[in-house]
Design an enzyme around this catalytic site. Structure first.
Site, PDB file in Angstrom:
ATOM      1  N   CYS A  46     101.374  59.098  35.740  1.00 41.48           N
ATOM      2  CA  CYS A  46     100.833  58.679  37.040  1.00 41.48           C
ATOM      3  C   CYS A  46     100.272  57.259  37.038  1.00 41.48           C
ATOM      4  O   CYS A  46     100.378  56.535  38.032  1.00 41.48           O
ATOM      5  CB  CYS A  46      99.723  59.629  37.485  1.00 41.48           C
ATOM      6  SG  CYS A  46     100.021  61.369  37.121  1.00 41.48           S
ATOM      7  N   CYS A  49     102.050  53.905  38.334  1.00 37.77           N
ATOM      8  CA  CYS A  49     102.198  53.640  39.770  1.00 37.77           C
ATOM      9  C   CYS A  49     100.861  53.661  40.508  1.00 37.77           C
ATOM     10  O   CYS A  49     100.648  52.896  41.441  1.00 37.77           O
ATOM     11  CB  CYS A  49     103.118  54.673  40.412  1.00 37.77           C
ATOM     12  SG  CYS A  49     104.816  54.501  39.854  1.00 37.77           S
ATOM     13  N   MET A  87     107.907  58.895  44.767  1.00 42.21           N
ATOM     14  CA  MET A  87     107.111  59.802  43.916  1.00 42.21           C
ATOM     15  C   MET A  87     108.041  60.879  43.347  1.00 42.21           C
ATOM     16  O   MET A  87     108.658  61.644  44.100  1.00 42.21           O
ATOM     17  CB  MET A  87     106.018  60.431  44.786  1.00 42.21           C
ATOM     18  CG  MET A  87     105.342  61.635  44.192  1.00 42.21           C
ATOM     19  SD  MET A  87     104.065  61.218  42.992  1.00 42.21           S
ATOM     20  CE  MET A  87     103.797  62.830  42.249  1.00 42.21           C
ATOM     21  N   HIS A 330     105.456  43.452  40.647  1.00 41.79           N
ATOM     22  CA  HIS A 330     105.917  44.451  39.685  1.00 41.79           C
ATOM     23  C   HIS A 330     106.906  43.840  38.694  1.00 41.79           C
ATOM     24  O   HIS A 330     106.512  43.329  37.670  1.00 41.79           O
ATOM     25  CB  HIS A 330     106.513  45.654  40.425  1.00 41.79           C
ATOM     26  CG  HIS A 330     106.748  46.825  39.531  1.00 41.79           C
ATOM     27  ND1 HIS A 330     105.727  47.550  38.989  1.00 41.79           N
ATOM     28  CD2 HIS A 330     107.885  47.383  39.060  1.00 41.79           C
ATOM     29  CE1 HIS A 330     106.217  48.500  38.213  1.00 41.79           C
ATOM     30  NE2 HIS A 330     107.539  48.414  38.238  1.00 41.79           N
ATOM     31  N   HIS A 372     112.757  47.106  43.675  1.00 44.93           N
ATOM     32  CA  HIS A 372     112.563  47.338  42.231  1.00 44.93           C
ATOM     33  C   HIS A 372     113.756  46.714  41.499  1.00 44.93           C
ATOM     34  O   HIS A 372     114.750  47.385  41.218  1.00 44.93           O
ATOM     35  CB  HIS A 372     112.472  48.845  41.954  1.00 44.93           C
ATOM     36  CG  HIS A 372     112.015  49.149  40.556  1.00 44.93           C
ATOM     37  ND1 HIS A 372     112.857  49.044  39.464  1.00 44.93           N
ATOM     38  CD2 HIS A 372     110.809  49.522  40.067  1.00 44.93           C
ATOM     39  CE1 HIS A 372     112.166  49.360  38.368  1.00 44.93           C
ATOM     40  NE2 HIS A 372     110.926  49.654  38.710  1.00 44.93           N
TER      41      HIS A 372
END
Ligand code: DHE
Length: 543
Positions: A46, A49, A87, A330, A372
């Site tokens: 977890c 993120c 998710m 990111h 991404h």
């Protein structure tokens, strides 16, 4: 699940302070042992993120107070099924069982434990020089074509497999950090730098007869990025590791990994000026044209251009130019040519283009949900000239933007095409100049067929050439097809079938002209393969 390293667990032993105030309702009680187990799971699945203090980044904030009204049953349902925005469904993927999901639902309704810090002294104490530089070979001792080695991440084994890209034989297995994340290559290709999620850096020498780990250090407790100095005249002088926790980066000697310099990334958010305590370091890339690293400070929305050319001068170790970019930074990569660097700001659904020669922002491009790119993909489009592309975790499309401000200024830093994908949940795209194809995975898809799917588009006919296929045998092993890498010549590409620890993972190898599957690498040693890094392509930024 493998135990986390002692230093990350000790915070429960030593008692904790809490980042968030006490909740008004009573948090579900958990024993120290359960807190320990939940902390491990949170860290593994977890934290990347949602952040170490649960304040959110790629995923939303999930502090106890934001979840209190939703309750345990709701949290458990999301943990089971996931959400279309990226998710993962940890339960449906078979990664968390019922008891673990119940534990996590209770844990998330408890206040956030404050993670420990690391001093420079502790970092220096972690340093281990295994083979001094004087004892290393001065020329390659192997007869193998080491520039076509693939370094394959065996995530949950904490190992790197070195595979000969010509013969497809396993050359050796090397122990590295826990839940190892990525490899980078020095620009001469001789060394791999590896980074584990536990922050351990390993330097791998490929010139020995069998590759060896020659140095180790642990500059972070939680990390995702590592890079070497790549400018001519500085090759292998330095290695930098960026931390997710504590908030800092560390510069090490490039040949021994001796820690030389620590720099805090605690800073102020672009725009609001709010102090960011948990400012994590996301992607780091090295320029080959300037003595610089591009360091992306995720929660601050800042890109730091770190000049290492004065590291050997007393009192002037680093010069840092801070650019306010976008939230939350990111991953990203170079536009071919090495002048422009593109980073994804996945909280704001933007791509930020940095002109590293000028130290300025060349463009900010609006794109769809959760870009991404990995390091992205470069090719020459028949209509728009040189382009750079990204996939998206949160939307079923690839975005292609013009990337040639000199030759095609009308298209530069503008979206020129969007290609539909059958599923959301893409993580990586890749191409090679000797292959006509652009390839994309979708390992984070919550559609039952998504994680086993691969798609390819012909670069000379993007709108009409999409081919997608289910990889045979992947579903049976609960495997997700993830991360594409070409061999040096660009004649084949490899994709990992990333199965849980107790199932059989494999690497599928495809002909880069026909897309036919031509081979599979399998074996008991091939545990949870994720990223694959071809020496030549990684050293030379071929993507
Ligand atoms: Fe990664 C790159 C962070 C999950 C495999 N990953 C990166 C980079 C960052 C990052 C910042 C860029 C490093 C650089 O360029 O210096 N990754 C994160 C996360 O925060 C996240 C979302 C959640 C987490 O808890 O870590 C995450 N990543 C994953 C995975 O689940 C993957 C598939 C398998 C794993 O290791 O857990 C995964 N990430 C990779 C790979 C790259 C990467 C293979 C390098 C891609 C490349 O071609 O350069």
């Amino acid at each position: 699940m493998k135990r986390l390293l002692v230093s990350l667990v000790f915070l429960f032993t030593f008692g904790v302070t809490h980042v968030n105030a006490q909740p008004s309702n009573t948090p579900p009680p958990l024993s120290a042992e359960q807190m320990d187990e939940a902390f491990d799971i949170y860290f593994n699945l977890c934290s990347g993120c949602h952040g170490p203090t649960r304040l959110g980044a790629t995923g939303p904030e999930i502090t106890w107070d934001t979840l209190a009204l939703k309750g345990e049953a709701y949290i458990k349902a999301i943990l089971f099924s996931g959400l279309p925005g990226g998710m993962p469904g940890w339960g449906s993927l078979g990664i968390l069982n019922n008891d673990q999901m119940a534990l996590m639902a209770a844990y998330l309704l408890n206040p956030v434990p404050e993670p420990p810090l690391l001093s420079f002294e502790e970092i220096h104490d972690s340093w281990k020089l295994i083979t001094p530089v004087a004892d290393r070979p001065t020329a390659p001792l192997t007869d193998r074509n080491w520039e076509n080695y693939f370094g394959v991440i065996l995530r949950d084994a904490g190992q790197v497999a070195i595979i000969d890209g010509d013969s497809r034989e396993l050359v050796t297995l090397l122990d590295t950090g826990f839940a190892i994340h990525i490899l980078r290559s020095s620009s001469d290709g001789r060394y791999y730098q590896a980074v584990g999620r536990d922050g351990k850096a390993s330097l791998i020498d490929l010139w020995t007869e069998i590759p060896e780990v020659v140095a180790e250090a642990r500059p972070c407790l939680d990390a995702r990025s590592i890079e070497s100095s790549k400018m001519e005249g500085y090759v292998n002088d330095y290695v930098i590791e960026g931390c997710y926790w504590p908030p800092h980066f560390v510069v090490m000697d490039g040949l021994t990994l001796e820690p030389l310099k620590i720099v805090s990334t605690v800073t102020y958010e672009k725009g609001t000026g709010a102090r960011v305590e948990a400012a994590r370091v996301a992607a780091i890339l090295a320029s080959e044209h300037k003595p610089e690293w591009i360091v992306n400070v995720k929660e601050a929305g800042q890109t730091w251009i770190v000049d290492y050319s004065r590291m050997d001068l007393e009192g002037q170790p680093l010069t840092i130019t801070i650019l306010d970019t976008e939230l939350y930074l990111h991953d990203g990569g170079w536009v071919k040519g090495g002048r422009y660097f593109v980073v994804a700001a996945n909280n704001e659904n933007k791509l930020v283009v940095i002109d590293t020669w000028e130290g300025t922002i060349a463009g900010i491009v609006d794109v769809s949900a959760l870009p991404h790119p990995g390091r992205g993909a470069n090719w020459v489009d028949p209509d728009f000239g040189p382009v750079w592309a990204t996939g998206h975790l949160g939307s079923a499309r690839l975005t292609i933007m013009g990337a040639d401000p000199e030759g095609h200024p009308e298209f530069a830093w503008k979206v020129v095409r969007e290609l539909e994908t059958p599923y959301t949940g893409n993580l990586f795209i890749k191409t090679h100049e000797n292959s006509p194809w652009l390839i994309a995975d979708s390992p984070m898809s919550i559609h039952p067929e998504g994680p086993n799917n691969l798609c390819a588009w012909r670069k000379d006919d993007l709108e009409n050439s999409r081919q997608c296929w289910q990889v045979e045998g992947a579903a049976e092993q609960h495997a997700r097809m993830v991360h594409i890498e070409f061999n040096k010549e660009g004649t084949e590409f490899w994709v990992s079938a990333w199965a849980p620890m107790n199932m059989q993972s494999f690497i599928a190898i495809y002909d880069a002209q026909t897309l036919e599957e031509i081979d599979r690498i399998e074996g008991d040693w091939l545990v949870t393969p994720t990223g694959k890094f071809n020496v030549y392509n990684t050293a030379n930024d071929v993507y």
